[in-house]
Design a protein around this motif. Structure first.
Motif, PDB file in Angstrom:
ATOM      1  N   ALA A 263      -9.465 -11.249   7.806  1.00 11.91           N
ATOM      2  CA  ALA A 263      -8.879 -10.082   6.977  1.00 11.91           C
ATOM      3  C   ALA A 263     -10.121  -9.038   6.774  1.00 11.91           C
ATOM      4  N   THR A 264      -9.896  -7.734   6.927  1.00 17.13           N
ATOM      5  CA  THR A 264     -10.863  -6.702   6.854  1.00 17.13           C
ATOM      6  C   THR A 264     -10.888  -6.028   5.512  1.00 17.13           C
ATOM      7  N   THR A 265      -9.909  -6.533   4.488  1.00 19.07           N
ATOM      8  CA  THR A 265      -9.967  -5.727   3.179  1.00 19.07           C
ATOM      9  C   THR A 265      -9.746  -6.705   2.434  1.00 19.07           C
ATOM     10  N   VAL A 266     -10.171  -6.520   0.881  1.00 19.24           N
ATOM     11  CA  VAL A 266      -9.941  -7.651  -0.210  1.00 19.24           C
ATOM     12  C   VAL A 266      -8.506  -7.827  -0.327  1.00 19.24           C
ATOM     13  N   GLU A 267      -7.649  -6.745  -0.209  1.00 24.40           N
ATOM     14  CA  GLU A 267      -6.271  -6.697  -0.444  1.00 24.40           C
ATOM     15  C   GLU A 267      -5.494  -7.487   0.639  1.00 24.40           C
ATOM     16  N   ASP A 268      -6.056  -7.557   1.972  1.00 26.84           N
ATOM     17  CA  ASP A 268      -5.488  -8.502   2.991  1.00 26.84           C
ATOM     18  C   ASP A 268      -5.799  -9.726   2.596  1.00 26.84           C
TER      19      ASP A 268
ATOM     20  N   ASN B 272      -6.474 -11.230  -0.194  1.00 30.92           N
ATOM     21  CA  ASN B 272      -5.852 -11.660  -1.236  1.00 30.92           C
ATOM     22  C   ASN B 272      -4.286 -12.062  -0.939  1.00 30.92           C
TER      23      ASN B 272
ATOM     24  N   GLU C  39     -16.873 -14.110   0.303  1.00 31.49           N
ATOM     25  CA  GLU C  39     -17.591 -13.285   1.038  1.00 31.49           C
ATOM     26  C   GLU C  39     -18.487 -14.450   2.382  1.00 31.49           C
TER      27      GLU C  39
END
Length: 106
Positions: free
Chosen positions: A75-80, A82, A105
């Motif tokens: 995943a490249t974003t926190v949203e992805d 989660n 992280e």
């Protein structure tokens, strides 16, 4: 031989100073993470996803979330991240709890 000794020699051989930013990927060898942090203060540490999943599979006898674990790792974003972790929770709540104990992280 200790990790501190080995990494100290590696630092000299590679002619790196302690401000050099480097990322280490490990499978949690005893004492390695601590030695890395002492020698390279600006370093980052990541866990090997293959070993993380192998430990998860051993502990929970689960195979169905393998692809989701890899998807979370990529995943490249926190949203992805989660979003995928929620899918893992829906598939196996105990495995999700175990994974949440690990620093995201890493």
């Amino acid at each position: 031989m200790t990790w501190f000794w080995f990494l100290s020699l590696l630092k000299v051989d590679l002619k790196l100073d302690e401000d050099f930013r480097i990322t280490f990927m490990t499978k949690k060898q005893k004492g390695l993470v601590e030695a890395i942090g002492e020698i390279w203060k600006n370093s980052e540490h990541c866990n090997c996803v293959r070993h993380l999943y192998a430990n998860l599979k051993k502990k929970f006898k689960t195979y169905e979330i393998r692809n989701k674990v890899w998807e979370a790792a990529k995943a490249t974003t926190v949203e992805d991240f989660n979003r995928v972790m929620t899918k893992i929770k829906d598939m196996n709540e105990k495995a999700h709890e175990w994974l949440c104990e690990k620093p995201a992280e890493q």
